[in-house]
Design an enzyme around this catalytic site. Structure first.
Site, PDB file in Angstrom:
ATOM      1  N   TYR A 149      59.512  21.713  60.260  1.00  0.00           N
ATOM      2  CA  TYR A 149      60.185  22.697  61.131  1.00  0.00           C
ATOM      3  C   TYR A 149      61.474  22.105  61.710  1.00  0.00           C
ATOM      4  O   TYR A 149      62.537  22.723  61.651  1.00  0.00           O
ATOM      5  CB  TYR A 149      59.240  23.127  62.257  1.00  0.00           C
ATOM      6  CG  TYR A 149      59.836  24.190  63.162  1.00  0.00           C
ATOM      7  CD1 TYR A 149      59.799  25.531  62.791  1.00  0.00           C
ATOM      8  CD2 TYR A 149      60.442  23.852  64.375  1.00  0.00           C
ATOM      9  CE1 TYR A 149      60.356  26.513  63.606  1.00  0.00           C
ATOM     10  CE2 TYR A 149      61.002  24.821  65.188  1.00  0.00           C
ATOM     11  CZ  TYR A 149      60.947  26.154  64.803  1.00  0.00           C
ATOM     12  OH  TYR A 149      61.501  27.117  65.606  1.00  0.00           O
ATOM     13  N   LYS A 153      65.545  23.205  61.050  1.00  0.00           N
ATOM     14  CA  LYS A 153      66.453  23.659  62.105  1.00  0.00           C
ATOM     15  C   LYS A 153      67.695  22.754  62.188  1.00  0.00           C
ATOM     16  O   LYS A 153      68.787  23.233  62.494  1.00  0.00           O
ATOM     17  CB  LYS A 153      65.706  23.736  63.438  1.00  0.00           C
ATOM     18  CG  LYS A 153      64.628  24.839  63.449  1.00  0.00           C
ATOM     19  CD  LYS A 153      65.186  26.204  63.090  1.00  0.00           C
ATOM     20  CE  LYS A 153      64.157  27.321  63.215  1.00  0.00           C
ATOM     21  NZ  LYS A 153      64.723  28.661  62.973  1.00  0.00           N
TER      22      LYS A 153
HETATM   23  P1  NDP Z   1      57.966  35.514  66.218  1.00  0.00           P
HETATM   24  O1  NDP Z   1      56.799  34.910  65.534  1.00  0.00           O
HETATM   25  O2  NDP Z   1      57.758  36.432  67.363  1.00  0.00           O
HETATM   26  O3  NDP Z   1      58.900  36.258  65.157  1.00  0.00           O
HETATM   27  C1  NDP Z   1      59.121  35.743  63.889  1.00  0.00           C
HETATM   28  C2  NDP Z   1      59.645  36.871  63.025  1.00  0.00           C
HETATM   29  O4  NDP Z   1      59.930  36.366  61.712  1.00  0.00           O
HETATM   30  C3  NDP Z   1      58.659  38.013  62.871  1.00  0.00           C
HETATM   31  O5  NDP Z   1      59.360  39.223  62.954  1.00  0.00           O
HETATM   32  C4  NDP Z   1      58.114  37.806  61.471  1.00  0.00           C
HETATM   33  O6  NDP Z   1      57.725  39.058  60.927  1.00  0.00           O
HETATM   34  C5  NDP Z   1      59.334  37.250  60.779  1.00  0.00           C
HETATM   35  N1  NDP Z   1      59.029  36.517  59.559  1.00  0.00           N
HETATM   36  C6  NDP Z   1      58.358  35.341  59.426  1.00  0.00           C
HETATM   37  N2  NDP Z   1      58.274  35.009  58.124  1.00  0.00           N
HETATM   38  C7  NDP Z   1      58.903  35.993  57.431  1.00  0.00           C
HETATM   39  C8  NDP Z   1      59.144  36.234  56.062  1.00  0.00           C
HETATM   40  N3  NDP Z   1      58.718  35.394  55.091  1.00  0.00           N
HETATM   41  N4  NDP Z   1      59.835  37.342  55.721  1.00  0.00           N
HETATM   42  C9  NDP Z   1      60.262  38.200  56.654  1.00  0.00           C
HETATM   43  N5  NDP Z   1      60.060  38.047  57.969  1.00  0.00           N
HETATM   44  C10 NDP Z   1      59.378  36.943  58.344  1.00  0.00           C
HETATM   45  O7  NDP Z   1      58.851  34.272  66.646  1.00  0.00           O
HETATM   46  P2  NDP Z   1      60.258  34.104  67.392  1.00  0.00           P
HETATM   47  O8  NDP Z   1      60.849  35.394  67.759  1.00  0.00           O
HETATM   48  O9  NDP Z   1      60.044  33.083  68.410  1.00  0.00           O
HETATM   49  O10 NDP Z   1      61.090  33.438  66.203  1.00  0.00           O
HETATM   50  C11 NDP Z   1      62.332  33.927  65.761  1.00  0.00           C
HETATM   51  C12 NDP Z   1      63.196  32.739  65.385  1.00  0.00           C
HETATM   52  O11 NDP Z   1      63.461  31.974  66.555  1.00  0.00           O
HETATM   53  C13 NDP Z   1      62.582  31.780  64.361  1.00  0.00           C
HETATM   54  O12 NDP Z   1      63.552  31.400  63.422  1.00  0.00           O
HETATM   55  C14 NDP Z   1      62.181  30.586  65.225  1.00  0.00           C
HETATM   56  O13 NDP Z   1      62.155  29.386  64.495  1.00  0.00           O
HETATM   57  C15 NDP Z   1      63.278  30.610  66.263  1.00  0.00           C
HETATM   58  N6  NDP Z   1      62.960  29.857  67.475  1.00  0.00           N
HETATM   59  C16 NDP Z   1      61.973  30.289  68.311  1.00  0.00           C
HETATM   60  C17 NDP Z   1      61.651  29.543  69.432  1.00  0.00           C
HETATM   61  C18 NDP Z   1      60.561  29.945  70.383  1.00  0.00           C
HETATM   62  O14 NDP Z   1      60.163  29.139  71.238  1.00  0.00           O
HETATM   63  N7  NDP Z   1      60.048  31.155  70.316  1.00  0.00           N
HETATM   64  C19 NDP Z   1      62.373  28.290  69.757  1.00  0.00           C
HETATM   65  C20 NDP Z   1      63.407  27.952  68.820  1.00  0.00           C
HETATM   66  C21 NDP Z   1      63.678  28.730  67.717  1.00  0.00           C
HETATM   67  P3  NDP Z   1      56.378  39.226  60.022  1.00  0.00           P
HETATM   68  O15 NDP Z   1      55.298  38.476  60.708  1.00  0.00           O
HETATM   69  O16 NDP Z   1      56.164  40.707  59.948  1.00  0.00           O
HETATM   70  O17 NDP Z   1      56.741  38.652  58.714  1.00  0.00           O
END
Ligand code: NDP
Length: 257
Positions: A149, A153
């Site tokens: 991960y 990033k």
């Molecule tokens: P969530 O788990 O709430 O959202 C993740 C989203 O990504 C979901 O909508 C999921 O939809 C989608 N997703 C995951 N894999 C796939 C795939 N193969 N194809 C299409 N969609 C996909 O997490 P966050 O909102 O927290 O994460 C969003 C971003 O923010 C990520 O890149 C994460 O690394 C980054 N981030 C988050 C942090 C945090 O603390 N929350 C900190 C730092 C970065 P579905 O399940 O329907 O596929």
């Protein structure tokens, strides 16, 4: 800071930061397309958001799905002003017990698919468009067990700079948001299944100068700025929204007199 009338694609827009961003941009007059793999979550998000939102079931790891996204956006919007390549997964990959599949699944979703999402939508992006990537403070924390991960990033930060160089001649800007720990369901998925965001925040917040996780809405504000013409002079830049986690690590409660 206006996004009124702009057309915007948010991958992973059915949850967390992507969903909060979709909500804010719609409230501000944008036309928004969101993607996700989970149809039920996608339907719930579209119903909740209402307005001018297009929900497209698509796995970013599948190039044919990216083609479908491009086709549907082309039909519905004609072109794109903004893409927020946000979809991502977390997952533990400790040295000593990690399978190739577990490691590569994180690299595939968080890095390779970001490249192919941007490459896929490129024909839809006009001069003046804005590409926004989603990074993480994890790129520099050395958090045990997070090799895949954290490396993805770090790579997002590097790749954004290359994108910015390659797309500058086309008048397309590329910037990155760098979230710190944010209150989203990502903290309850995969190896964290069964955990609650509240309990995790309680454990981790003392390592953050502001003493709390960010709200996804606070990330959405940064994304909206980068999407809008208010950031027209910015490319290859990043906005860190992390409560001081990486900028002021000695500001944590432990170090207060
Ligand atoms: P969530 O788990 O709430 O959202 C993740 C989203 O990504 C979901 O909508 C999921 O939809 C989608 N997703 C995951 N894999 C796939 C795939 N193969 N194809 C299409 N969609 C996909 O997490 P966050 O909102 O927290 O994460 C969003 C971003 O923010 C990520 O890149 C994460 O690394 C980054 N981030 C988050 C942090 C945090 O603390 N929350 C900190 C730092 C970065 P579905 O399940 O329907 O596929």
């Amino acid at each position: 800071m206006s996004v009124n009338g702009k057309t915007i694609l948010i991958t992973g827009g059915n949850s967390g930061i992507g969903l909060a961003t979709a909500r804010l941009l719609l409230e501000n007059g944008a036309r928004v397309a969101i993607t996700g793999r989970d149809q039920a979550k996608l339907d719930a998000a579209v119903a909740e958001l209402g307005g001018d939102v297009l929900g497209i079931k698509a796995d970013v790891n599948n190039l044919a799905d990216i083609d479908v996204v491009v086709k549907k956006i082309s039909e519905a919007f004609g072109s794109l002003d903004v893409v927020f390549a946000n979809a991502g997964i977390s997952g533990a990959t400790p040295l000593g017990s990690t399978t190739l599949e577990a490691f590569e699944s994180i690299v595939r979703t968080n890095l390779t698919s970001v490249f192919f999402t941007v490459q896929g939508v490129l024909p839809l992006l006009k001069e003046g468009s804005s590409v926004i990537l989603n990074g993480s403070v994890m790129r520099e924390l050395g958090s045990p067990g997070s090799s895949a991960y954290s490396a993805t990033k770090g790579a997002i930060t590097s790749m954004a700079k290359v994108f910015a160089s390659e797309l500058a001649p086309k008048g397309i800007r590329v910037n990155t948001v760098i979230p710190g720990a944010t209150r989203t369901p990502i903290w309850t998925r995969g190896s964290r299944a069964g955990a609650t965001v509240d309990a995790t925040e309680k454990a981790i917040a003392p390592r953050i100068p502001m003493g709390r996780f960010s709200d996804p809405e606070e990330l959405a504000q940064a994304v909206m700025f980068l999407a809008s013409n208010a950031s027209s002079g910015m490319t290859a830049a990043e906005i860190v929204v992390d409560g001081g986690n990486i900028g002021a690590p000695w500001g944590i409660p432990l170090f207060r007199g």
